[in-house]
Design an enzyme around this catalytic site. Structure first.
Site, mmCIF file in Angstrom:
data_model
loop_
_atom_site.group_PDB
_atom_site.id
_atom_site.type_symbol
_atom_site.label_atom_id
_atom_site.label_comp_id
_atom_site.label_asym_id
_atom_site.label_seq_id
_atom_site.Cartn_x
_atom_site.Cartn_y
_atom_site.Cartn_z
ATOM 1 C CD GLU A 128 29.716 37.346 40.360
ATOM 2 O OE1 GLU A 128 30.801 37.627 39.810
ATOM 3 O OE2 GLU A 128 29.236 36.203 40.379
ATOM 4 C CB CYS A 162 33.600 38.077 39.437
ATOM 5 S SG CYS A 162 33.327 36.305 39.563
#
Length: 508
Positions: A262, A299
């Site tokens: 990620e 994120c």
């Protein structure tokens, strides 16, 4: 009394020291020394994981579910040490730390229930057809564990995405031993959690190599981990540059392995016309609150917002600036992240982002909110404006028309999330955007904000590159377990040779 770290690795059930050391750099309290692992420690941990896989990979779903639940219990039993340690190392407030601990233990228990029910197996059976021409044999498909998995601790989630976080929990649920490279920003936190996992492993009588933690402040340890020939997959949450370098190493191996990384995302928010007209001020306040949550170190931080130019847009920008002016400087997870934030904000200004608000000057490890604006045509023409700046920075993009808003959407790189703020009168405008946005992101939101990722069956936390390196996977939710499984078909296999999960009594 404050927790005093022993400062060693945990490799196959034993505390192991290294001749090289590094010092922690907490936001508050004393620094401590930690073993700085390299290729030797990585090799020992991975070889132990491979040896453990011969047994752990054959454990029953019930055994693994009990192990995950025991880890959750052991983490909660260490809350008195864990909470102040996380706070000291990261600067995160107590409520955030306690909430993240609850998410971590809840995730472990959710995965336990998921595998106990056999919902991860995707069991498929085609019965034998001996009288058909040609005859068909019996065929059984069942998902099976890959083998040892490498996990990298994340800087911004010291619990939920680190030592016992989603990647570790998913791999252990799948039947894969795990070797974690601890993040040097919170090594004492990692040590406490590793001890909880070790206590659970011992109580469940599982092989010693089922879990190991290698502490390290060097890139060399991470490179040794992803290139070790016995590692079968990698879970990573971090920067685009660091993740891409590791991804490339995985691809360049003699036997390439999956790298579930990620990486980067600006998580754009599209404010449609009626929503802007009827509740623009409230959207501005809500967006900025999401933007500065956790000092912007998520994120899923919604770093870009797109709306139609005009008086309503100017009022929106003024309200967002006013809201951000009330936000004081906050500590970031590391001094390096704070420096990178300041550098990134300056680069966006140089690329065409005009400063609307910049918070007061602050210390070298702190950040103040920054609000920039630009026009849609400039955003489309200048790719740097769409790059993630990790921290409390927002960029408002004003567009001249619905067509230009669609062009902005079409030009986006892969994202974790895309959000639509809309009212009933905006549905026609939204209908044109949704087919574009669903190709760009793993999660589409309406009238919400992406910070806060629910751990549940339906969640997708991933997306096209550079949001992640595998658009078909998620790092949050029960589907995360499938990253560490592969399908095996058993043809005419006698019942007593089949894995328990592929047998006649297995559930799906």
């Amino acid at each position: 009394m404050a927790y005093r770290p022993h400062g060693t690795h945990l490799i196959a059930g034993a505390r192991v020291d290294s001749s090289a050391r590094f010092d922690s750099r907490p936001v508050s309290g004393p620094s401590h020394g930690f073993a700085n692992g390299g290729a030797r420690e990585v090799d020992a941990a991975v070889r132990a994981a491979e040896a453990a896989f011969l047994r752990y990979g054959q454990t029953s779903r019930e055994q693994r579910a009990a192990f995950l639940e025991a880890i959750a219990d052991a983490i909660e039993a260490r809350a008195e040490d864990l909470t102040p340690t996380v706070m000291a190392e990261t600067g995160l407030p107590q409520a955030r730390v306690e909430g993240e601990r609850g998410r971590t233990t809840g995730q472990l228990r959710m995965f336990a229930g998921h595998i106990r029910a056999g919902r991860h197996l995707d069991l498929r059976v085609d019965e034998a057809l001996p009288d058909r021409t040609p005859p068909r044999p019996e065929l059984r498909l069942c998902m099976r564990p890959l083998g040892p998995v490498a996990v990298f601790g994340a800087s911004n989630f010291p619990l939920a995405f680190s030592t016992a976080g989603g990647d570790t929990a998913a791999a252990l649920a799948a039947g894969c031993p795990v070797v974690v490279k601890g993040h040097p920003a919170h090594p004492a936190t990692g040590e406490i959690v590793a001890e909880a996992i070790e206590a659970a492993r011992t109580a469940c009588d599982l092989p010693a190599g089922t879990f190991s933690l290698v502490q390290s402040a060097d890139r060399a340890a991470g490179e040794a981990l992803v290139t070790h020939p016995l590692i079968r997959a990698v879970g990573f949450t971090g920067s685009l540059a660091g993740g891409r370098a590791l991804f490339d190493l995985c691809a360049q191996r003699a036997e390439p392995i999956p790298f579930f990384g990620e990486l980067g995302s600006v998580n754009p928010v599209f404010v449609l016309d009626e929503a802007l007209r009827t509740r623009g001020a409230s959207i501005a306040r809500e967006w900025t609150a999401s933007l500065v949550m956790g000092t912007g170190q998520f994120c899923t931080n919604p770093g870009v917002l797109v709306l139609r130019e005009g008086e309503a847009a100017e009022a929106f920008i003024a309200e967002a600036a006013r809201a951000l002016s009330q936000v004081a400087p906050q500590p970031m997870l590391t001094a390096e992240i704070a420096a990178s934030f300041r550098k990134g904000a300056g680069e966006l200004e140089s690329a065409g982002g005009k400063a609307v608000h910049r918070g007061p000057s602050c210390g070298p490890r702190e950040a103040s909110p920054v609000l920039l604006r630009t026009q849609g045509s400039r955003f489309i023409a200048e790719p740097h404006l769409a790059e993630e700046v990790f921290g409390p920075l927002g960029l408002v993009v004003t567009v001249a028309s619905n067509e230009e808003m669609a062009q902005v959407a079409q030009g986006l790189a892969g994202q974790l999330t895309c959000t639509l703020q809309l009212e009933p009168g905006d549905h026609a405008q939204a209908r044109a955007l949704v087919p574009v946005l669903e190709r760009k992101a793993g999660r589409l939101l309406v009238n919400g904000y992406p910070t806060g990722v629910e751990v549940c069956d339906a969640m997708v936390h991933g997306g096209p590159y550079p949001a992640s390196t595998n658009f078909g996977a998620t790092s949050v939710g029960s589907m995360a377990i499938r990253r560490f499984l592969r399908p095996v078909c058993y043809q005419n296999m006698p019942a007593d040779l089949l894995p328990e999960d592929a047998g006649a009594g297995a559930q799906n």
